[in-house]
Design an enzyme around this catalytic site. Structure first.
Site, mmCIF file in Angstrom:
data_model
loop_
_atom_site.group_PDB
_atom_site.id
_atom_site.type_symbol
_atom_site.label_atom_id
_atom_site.label_comp_id
_atom_site.label_asym_id
_atom_site.label_seq_id
_atom_site.Cartn_x
_atom_site.Cartn_y
_atom_site.Cartn_z
ATOM 1 N N ASP A 83 0.822 -1.216 0.000
ATOM 2 C CA ASP A 83 0.000 0.000 0.000
ATOM 3 C C ASP A 83 0.854 1.264 0.000
ATOM 4 O O ASP A 83 0.669 2.160 -0.833
ATOM 5 C CB ASP A 83 -0.933 0.018 1.219
ATOM 6 C CG ASP A 83 -1.960 -1.098 1.182
ATOM 7 O OD1 ASP A 83 -2.369 -1.475 0.077
ATOM 8 O OD2 ASP A 83 -2.347 -1.577 2.261
ATOM 9 N N ARG B 196 -2.055 4.032 17.090
ATOM 10 C CA ARG B 196 -2.251 4.918 15.950
ATOM 11 C C ARG B 196 -2.075 6.404 16.269
ATOM 12 O O ARG B 196 -1.405 7.114 15.521
ATOM 13 C CB ARG B 196 -3.615 4.659 15.298
ATOM 14 C CG ARG B 196 -3.717 3.292 14.608
ATOM 15 C CD ARG B 196 -2.566 3.075 13.649
ATOM 16 N NE ARG B 196 -2.714 1.845 12.872
ATOM 17 C CZ ARG B 196 -1.884 0.805 12.945
ATOM 18 N NH1 ARG B 196 -0.859 0.848 13.760
ATOM 19 N NH2 ARG B 196 -2.076 -0.269 12.198
ATOM 20 N N ASP C 48 -8.326 2.894 11.010
ATOM 21 C CA ASP C 48 -7.070 3.639 11.121
ATOM 22 C C ASP C 48 -7.102 4.985 10.411
ATOM 23 O O ASP C 48 -6.462 5.943 10.850
ATOM 24 C CB ASP C 48 -5.912 2.794 10.592
ATOM 25 C CG ASP C 48 -5.538 1.663 11.549
ATOM 26 O OD1 ASP C 48 -5.965 1.727 12.716
ATOM 27 O OD2 ASP C 48 -4.829 0.738 11.129
ATOM 28 N N SER D 194 -3.084 -10.546 7.183
ATOM 29 C CA SER D 194 -2.627 -9.183 7.452
ATOM 30 C C SER D 194 -2.324 -9.111 8.937
ATOM 31 O O SER D 194 -3.188 -9.370 9.776
ATOM 32 C CB SER D 194 -3.726 -8.177 7.081
ATOM 33 O OG SER D 194 -3.336 -6.873 7.463
#
Length: 409
Positions: free
Chosen positions: A14, A93, A122, A171
């Site tokens: 990504d 985060r 996120d 993931s």
């Protein structure tokens, strides 16, 4: 004038694709990659370094483990979890977002970007921090509707340094406090995962071990009589508790955008410390404090899940938490057994407890005799009894009226 953008950079598919996209589609002259250390495995940083070098990308690695560990211990004081599992990714985060924002501002960037999709949490957690700045916030994957297949083809066409987007069956997101595993067969709620998805925890066995955890003002400060700093204590407990299979969660999680997803987590240290903290609170706090704090903790946990730990509500909640935690000092004995971390002992000078008063072998409770409880017992449930009598009287009256045919003489 050179246009610069800071990108949350992992070196995976990504964020690697985002580098040329930010240049070609968004008109940025320079992209700066920022990787923030909140306790990921060393190989992830090596991947980020190698990918950045191959892309000729200016790359910053920011150390934030200590800041993250401190936030995790704040979460312990708030007994923080979300739908039954300890917060990990959610807490990391905002720490990551603040570190990237600092780099972006120091480097004179005009924009700041992430590689999150439009389906997850996120994106919201990052942007809640970034939108307080005057930088342009960019989400290429979300804004361009990128799919995994599109990214793989794009990477192939430009010979980008990724292995055809093959990042494994699942993931995985790892930090100091937790490890999450999702994707692949795990997306099916009825799929029973094998032991191969776990890395921090072993299959629970019949072995047991007891440890002692020390707390000061609600903060974990030591293990088995040895003082430890937060990072050291978390890492030690992840290994020790994980060896007994402690800290596995398989849950159907409700995300902020309304999607229900299947998630698997490992969090040995978090489970152990949260259980121990609750055990000590049960000894030193009054019933009223515990009941009200449960509401405070639930609000703190929700804000933690949303990535809003720096908001005014959390600051207000922590005022109450600080007051209660002034008494949460002492030790807790935990037994690792059958994949559980059970509280089997607790001790504190602030204990709201008297063994003499509670014992069945003593006749009185201080100056209070057992006979003094008779009056309390008579009043206990009094309104319930009155309500039942009133209801019975009303039903009897209705029955009599019906028997008389509803006529009055």
């Amino acid at each position: 004038m050179t246009k610069r953008v800071a990108l949350a950079f992992s070196g995976g598919l990504d964020t690697t694709v985002c580098v040329p996209v930010l240049e070609e589609e968004y008109g940025y002259d320079e992209v700066i990659g920022v990787t923030v250390d909140v306790g990921q495995p060393a190989e992830e940083f090596e991947e980020a370094r190698e990918t950045a070098e191959a892309l000729d990308l200016e790359h910053h690695i920011v150390e934030a483990k200590e800041e993250f560990a401190d936030l995790c211990f704040d979460a312990v004081r708030a007994n923080a979890d979300y739908q039954g599992y300890p917060l990990g990714t959610a807490l990391a985060r905002p720490v990551i977002a603040k570190a990237i924002l600092r780099v972006a501002q120091e480097e004179g960037c005009d924009g700041i970007a992430h590689g999150c999709t439009g389906k997850g949490n996120d994106q919201l957690r990052f942007e809640a921090v970034w939108r307080a700045s005057d930088l342009e916030v960019i989400a290429p994957v979300r804004e361009m509707g990128m799919t995994r297949n599109w990214e793989i083809e794009y990477a192939d066409e430009r010979d980008l340094p990724v292995q055809a987007g093959n990042e494994g069956t699942w993931s995985i997101d790892t930090n100091l406090w937790s490890r999450s595993i999702e994707g692949g067969d795990l997306e099916e709620p009825d799929h029973v995962p094998g032991e191969e998805i776990y890395n921090w925890t072993t299959t629970p066995s019949g072995d047991t071990e007891e440890i002692e955890i020390a707390f000061e003002n609600g903060y974990p400060v030591g293990l088995n009589g040895e003082s430890m700093e937060p990072i050291e204590l978390i890492e030690e407990l992840n290994e020790l508790a994980g060896s007994y299979g402690v800290g596995r969660t398989d849950t159907m999680e409700d995300r902020m955008l309304g999607l229900k997803v299947r998630e698997n987590y490992e969090h040995p240290a978090a489970t152990t410390l949260l259980n121990a903290h609750k055990g000590l609170e049960s000894l030193v706090l009054t019933k009223e404090e515990r009941d009200f704090k449960a509401q405070v903790d639930a609000e703190w946990s929700q804000k933690g899940y949303e990535g809003l730990v720096d908001g005014p509500l959390v600051a207000a909640l922590e005022g109450f938490i600080d007051e209660t935690q002034s008494k949460v000092t002492g030790t807790v004995t935990i037994r690792f057994e059958g994949g559980q971390a059970r509280v089997v002992g607790r001790s504190s000078e602030y204990a709201v407890y008297s063994a003499d008063a509670a014992s069945f072998n003593t006749e009185t409770v201080g100056k209070i005799t057992q006979e003094d409880a008779t009056g309390v017992a008579k009043y206990h449930g009094y309104q319930d009894r009155i309500a039942a009598q009133a209801e019975k009287a009303a039903q009897d009256a209705e029955t009599k009226t019906a028997a008389d045919g509803g006529n009055e003489e």
